[in-house]
Write a protein that holds these residues in place. Structure first.
Motif, mmCIF file in Angstrom:
data_model
loop_
_atom_site.group_PDB
_atom_site.id
_atom_site.type_symbol
_atom_site.label_atom_id
_atom_site.label_comp_id
_atom_site.label_asym_id
_atom_site.label_seq_id
_atom_site.Cartn_x
_atom_site.Cartn_y
_atom_site.Cartn_z
ATOM 1 N N ILE A 1 0.885 -1.167 0.000
ATOM 2 C CA ILE A 1 0.000 0.000 0.000
ATOM 3 C C ILE A 1 0.920 1.212 0.000
ATOM 4 O O ILE A 1 1.641 1.448 0.967
ATOM 5 C CB ILE A 1 -0.950 -0.008 1.210
ATOM 6 C CG1 ILE A 1 -1.862 -1.241 1.131
ATOM 7 C CG2 ILE A 1 -1.750 1.284 1.268
ATOM 8 C CD1 ILE A 1 -2.770 -1.434 2.316
ATOM 9 N N VAL A 2 0.912 1.951 -1.087
ATOM 10 C CA VAL A 2 1.835 3.067 -1.267
ATOM 11 C C VAL A 2 1.440 4.263 -0.411
ATOM 12 O O VAL A 2 2.294 4.959 0.123
ATOM 13 C CB VAL A 2 1.905 3.460 -2.759
ATOM 14 C CG1 VAL A 2 2.810 4.659 -2.967
ATOM 15 C CG2 VAL A 2 2.398 2.287 -3.584
ATOM 16 N N ASP A 3 0.157 4.512 -0.243
ATOM 17 C CA ASP A 3 -0.326 5.686 0.495
ATOM 18 C C ASP A 3 -0.822 5.278 1.881
ATOM 19 O O ASP A 3 -2.013 5.149 2.122
ATOM 20 C CB ASP A 3 -1.437 6.377 -0.294
ATOM 21 C CG ASP A 3 -1.919 7.660 0.371
ATOM 22 O OD1 ASP A 3 -1.275 8.118 1.337
ATOM 23 O OD2 ASP A 3 -2.952 8.185 -0.072
ATOM 24 N N GLY A 4 0.114 5.061 2.797
ATOM 25 C CA GLY A 4 -0.249 4.685 4.156
ATOM 26 C C GLY A 4 -1.026 5.772 4.881
ATOM 27 O O GLY A 4 -1.902 5.492 5.696
ATOM 28 N N ILE A 5 -0.720 7.036 4.586
ATOM 29 C CA ILE A 5 -1.442 8.144 5.215
ATOM 30 C C ILE A 5 -2.900 8.128 4.775
ATOM 31 O O ILE A 5 -3.808 8.295 5.586
ATOM 32 C CB ILE A 5 -0.777 9.495 4.865
ATOM 33 C CG1 ILE A 5 0.661 9.524 5.374
ATOM 34 C CG2 ILE A 5 -1.582 10.662 5.417
ATOM 35 C CD1 ILE A 5 0.820 9.376 6.860
ATOM 36 N N GLY A 6 -3.146 7.910 3.506
ATOM 37 C CA GLY A 6 -4.525 7.805 3.013
ATOM 38 C C GLY A 6 -5.250 6.640 3.656
ATOM 39 O O GLY A 6 -6.429 6.737 4.006
#
Length: 81
Positions: free
Chosen positions: A66-71
């Motif tokens: 998962i590239v966008d952990g913040i999202g």
């Protein structure tokens, strides 16, 4: 086991730490992202559940990144919701 990898791009401070260590808001424009601390098992469990929902199969030779952990964290059940 094959890993679930979640990438996070956040600020980090030698004095305050970073938002994922101290529970500070990860997105200052979104008040629902405050209080997330990856040292709490609740958030690790929620990320694992999301990984499974997104097709991660740890026992079937299938890793997931998962590239966008913040999202991802912004979608989870934060303490302020």
């Amino acid at each position: 086991h094959y890993p679930l990898k979640v990438h996070f791009l956040t600020w980090d401070s030698p004095i305050d730490g970073g938002p994922l260590r101290v529970g500070a808001p990860i997105n200052l424009d979104n008040p629902n992202t405050g209080g997330i601390n990856l040292h709490q098992p609740k958030f690790a469990a929620q990320m694992i559940q999301q990984g499974l929902l997104r097709g991660w199969k740890p026992f079937e030779k299938k890793s997931l990144v998962i590239v966008d952990g913040i999202g991802l964290l912004a979608e989870l059940d934060s303490p302020q919701k």
